[in-house]
Design an enzyme around this catalytic site. Structure first.
Site, short mmCIF file in Angstrom:
data_model
loop_
_atom_site.label_atom_id
_atom_site.label_comp_id
_atom_site.label_asym_id
_atom_site.label_seq_id
_atom_site.Cartn_x
_atom_site.Cartn_y
_atom_site.Cartn_z
N ASP A 1 0.35 -7.87 2.05
CA ASP A 1 -0.70 -6.91 2.38
C ASP A 1 -0.57 -5.60 1.62
O ASP A 1 -1.33 -4.67 1.84
CB ASP A 1 -0.71 -6.63 3.89
CG ASP A 1 0.65 -6.24 4.43
OD1 ASP A 1 1.45 -5.68 3.66
OD2 ASP A 1 0.91 -6.49 5.62
N ARG B 1 7.66 7.36 -5.78
CA ARG B 1 8.74 7.04 -6.71
C ARG B 1 8.49 7.73 -8.05
O ARG B 1 7.35 7.87 -8.49
CB ARG B 1 8.85 5.53 -6.91
CG ARG B 1 9.03 4.75 -5.62
CD ARG B 1 9.65 3.39 -5.83
NE ARG B 1 8.85 2.51 -6.66
CZ ARG B 1 9.18 1.25 -6.94
NH1 ARG B 1 10.30 0.75 -6.45
NH2 ARG B 1 8.41 0.49 -7.68
N ASP C 1 12.57 -9.13 -13.03
CA ASP C 1 11.51 -8.16 -12.74
C ASP C 1 12.05 -6.92 -12.05
O ASP C 1 11.31 -5.97 -11.82
CB ASP C 1 10.41 -8.80 -11.89
CG ASP C 1 10.95 -9.44 -10.62
OD1 ASP C 1 11.68 -10.43 -10.74
OD2 ASP C 1 10.63 -8.96 -9.51
#
Length: 688
Positions: A200, A258, A350
């Site tokens: 979500d 971030r 990743d």
């Protein structure tokens, strides 16, 4: 104590990052996509003019200057389709944050925000916090920001997973700092993107607090890392199955700001990967070498300008120099992790930064009791990302990056660079750092590596607390006076595991009948056994059973005597080595002052232990953000004695708890200092 135990449920607290499944991937079963919300307050295409557009509004955030180079340099998919989909031929796609109800600030890091040119609010701090909550929740966009989600692929737990991408993070833009440096800012947890898949796009309070605190903790430890500027929570709720047991609960949506020079990662170059022979998956931009060239040009010219300048007329040499540099940076980074006992938890390709930063704080953990095979991620059933495997895994990931750079960098060149540079750089940096941790500041001797290995072996044999043992060593005296040595041995052994702690650590994890069945299956049907278990896991369980059996006969006095013997043997070797340092200098007093200073600046007193984070999380979930802010302040000075922050608040026993929970609650009432070894209840914490 874990909330589950307090309420009588017999399983550990799972601090699961929102959006993480059992294998550390996005898409847990409970995370169903919601409709994309498109508030009228959010412009369809926020502007991103060149030259550094200032944020509007005239408030505290009006000082931000945007210059979104990445979106000008790399292909952007401008489709209006916000649902989960493949994104071919692009590095970014346009997205829009989904608003939250009643956003409010949990905490903010002023040192991190200073990178963006934001000074501490001089007058109305409350107004500044409200403004930060409004904009850094995604409820309102800053002028000049251009929300986008980054497309990348990755090898997850050793297997190619195909397209992944920013499923919960959103690039807002790039802010120019006070000295012209460029900082990409992101919102993590701001809603759906085309990469959200079954999830979500939201993060919850517990995982967000952990990421926020650890990002800043790592920076102040001197370890390359992404930063965290703010943590904003809300009244909006999402459903999470915290324990993966079919008992979901409602949790608060929370967003972390971030900050990094870039969030491009190894997996960014895997979007061109052809069909994988093992998984059948492929990248969304197969055969688009033109984009690979664009990405290399952008990454090298922007983040490695000295390499671009030196090899501007030869792309192969330039790309080789770039690969050599990221190889060295990665080797040094993982060496730094090993020297503070940090475990990343999910070292997929990743989650590896293209500029050598610690990136994506999910199921991380700082090691308490030293165990070279420590696994911080409860989902890592095979121990792929165990503490002692991190160096080799990072090297493996660099190999996958090398494969992703073909044909712009021939594989034989990257493989040669990796073999020649990685291990040598890791070992060099690791030993340099360990010498500092041991205060070996004058001489570099070949025997130092063996001394470090023997220290770690002693720490392992005695169950020593990794952080506190190193911190204690600065007070070791070369003076061989027996009474001084005995006092120091008492200090060291107080940081070793008790019989009770060891029993918890080595408690068998399999039902005896299950283990018996697995052993028979390994003999009778090895092929079937290989599908449901591994010999390594079975052997580890057998070792655990043997150790646990021995512990039943071990008394506290016997353990103390054994531990003192082990430490006395190693300390004698350490004393001899320090004596060589002293003999090589003319001023022993000056050497000792420098020796202690170096040790105290390389051995932290405070780290973000799981139990400290959990205390802060539980307070925040009850509406008290003060503990998050206290811990943040503590972690900003990890090498110094804290003033006025000596104790961690603990919850009292609740009625109706089990006997285990009652024992835990009794222990937590002792109000432990932040630098203490973890309490026994902390062994029940499981991060996944």
């Amino acid at each position: 104590m874990a909330a589950a135990l307090r309420s009588g449920r017999r399983f550990p607290r799972l601090l699961a990052p929102a959006g993480a499944g059992r294998a550390g991937c996005r898409g847990a079963a409970m995370q169903r996509p919601a409709a994309v919300q498109r508030p009228a307050a959010l412009p369809a295409r926020p502007g991103g003019p060149e030259g550094g557009a200032r944020a509007g509004g005239g408030g505290w955030l009006g000082a931000l200057r945007f210059d979104n180079l990445a979106l000008r340099s790399l292909p952007v998919d401008a489709s209006e389709d916000g649902g989960p989909r493949a994104v071919p031929g692009a590095c970014f796609c346009r997205v829009r944050p989904s608003p939250l109800q009643n956003p409010r600030l949990v905490a903010m890091s002023l040192p991190a925000l200073a990178l963006l040119g934001l000074e501490a609010p001089a007058a109305d701090r409350e107004a500044a916090e409200a403004e930060a909550a409004l904009y850094f929740s995604g409820n309102r966009l800053l002028a000049g920001s251009e929300p986008a989600a980054h497309c990348y692929c990755g090898h997850q737990f050793g297997s190619f997973a195909g397209q992944l991408g920013d499923g919960a993070a959103m690039y807002l833009g790039e802010v120019l700092g006070p000295r012209g440096e460029r900082w990409e800012i992101q919102l993590k947890g701001a809603g759906l993107t085309p990469f959200s898949r079954q999830a979500d796009g939201r993060k919850v309070l517990r995982s967000s607090i952990r990421e926020f605190l650890c990002s800043e903790a790592m920076f102040h430890l001197g370890i390359p890392t992404t930063r965290a500027g703010t943590c904003v929570t809300s009244d909006s709720k999402v459903i999470r199955d915290v324990f993966y047991d079919g008992n979901p609960k409602s949790e608060r949506c929370t967003v972390v700001l971030r900050i990094a020079s870039t969030f491009i990662r190894f997996g960014s170059f895997e979007i061109f990967k052809p069909t994988d022979e093992y998984t059948g998956r492929k990248g969304p931009s197969v055969n688009r070498n033109d984009i690979r060239i664009q990405m290399l040009d952008y990454v090298i010219s922007t983040f490695y300008p000295e390499i671009q300048e030196a090899y501007s007329d030869n792309s192969i040499q330039r790309n080789a120099a770039f690969f050599k540099e990221i190889t060295k940076r990665t080797a040094r980074l993982v060496a730094e992790w090993q020297c503070v006992g940090f475990c990343h938890g999910v070292l997929n390709t990743d989650n590896m930064s293209i500029v050598g930063l610690t990136i994506d704080y999910g199921p991380f953990g700082f090691m308490d009791r030293y165990d070279p095979e420590h696994v911080c991620n409860g989902s890592d059933n095979t121990g792929r990302y165990a503490y002692n495997k991190q160096p080799e895994i990072c090297k493996w990931n660099l190999g996958k990056l090398g494969e992703a750079l073909v044909p712009e960098l021939p594989l034989e060149i990257s493989e040669l660079i990796l073999e020649e540079e990685y291990d040598a750089e890791f070992e060099k940096h690791y030993l340099q750092k360990m010498r500092k941790k041991l205060g070996l500041i004058q001489l570099e001797l070949e025997e130092d590596s063996k001394l470090v290995s023997e220290l770690l072996e002693t720490m392992h044999l005695t169950g020593g607390d990794f952080t506190n043992i190193f911190y204690s060593l600065s007070s070791f005296s070369v003076d061989s006076d027996p009474s001084i040595l005995e006092d120091f041995l008492d200090e060291l052994t107080s940081q070793c595991a008790s019989v009770e702690e060891l029993k918890v650590a080595f408690k068998p994890q399999m039902d005896p009948r299950q283990l018996s069945m697995m052993l028979m299956l390994a003999q009778s049907n090895p092929q079937l056994f290989a599908l449901i278990g591994t010999k390594a896991n079975i052997n580890k369980e057998l070792e655990r059973i043997e150790q646990f059996s021995k512990l039943q006969q071990l008394t506290a006095a016997d353990l103390l005597s054994r531990n003192k013997r082990h430490w006395k043997e190693w300390l004698e070797k350490y004393r001899v080595r320090l004596q060589k340092e002293i003999e090589s200098v003319s001023d022993a007093d000056a050497w000792n002052t420098d020796h202690v200073k170096v040790m105290n600046s390389n051995n932290p007193k405070y780290i973000l232990r799981n139990y400290i984070a959990q205390n802060a999380i539980e307070a925040a979930e009850n509406g008290d953000f003060s503990e998050v802010r206290n811990v943040l302040k503590l972690l900003e000075n990890p090498f110094q004695e804290a003033e006025g922050l000596g104790e961690v608040k603990e919850d009292a026993e609740e009625e109706g708890a089990t006997a285990t929970a009652a024992a835990c609650a009794q222990e937590t009432r002792s109000r432990l200092p932040y630098c203490s070894k973890p309490p026994l209840w902390a062994s029940e914490l499981c991060v996944t």
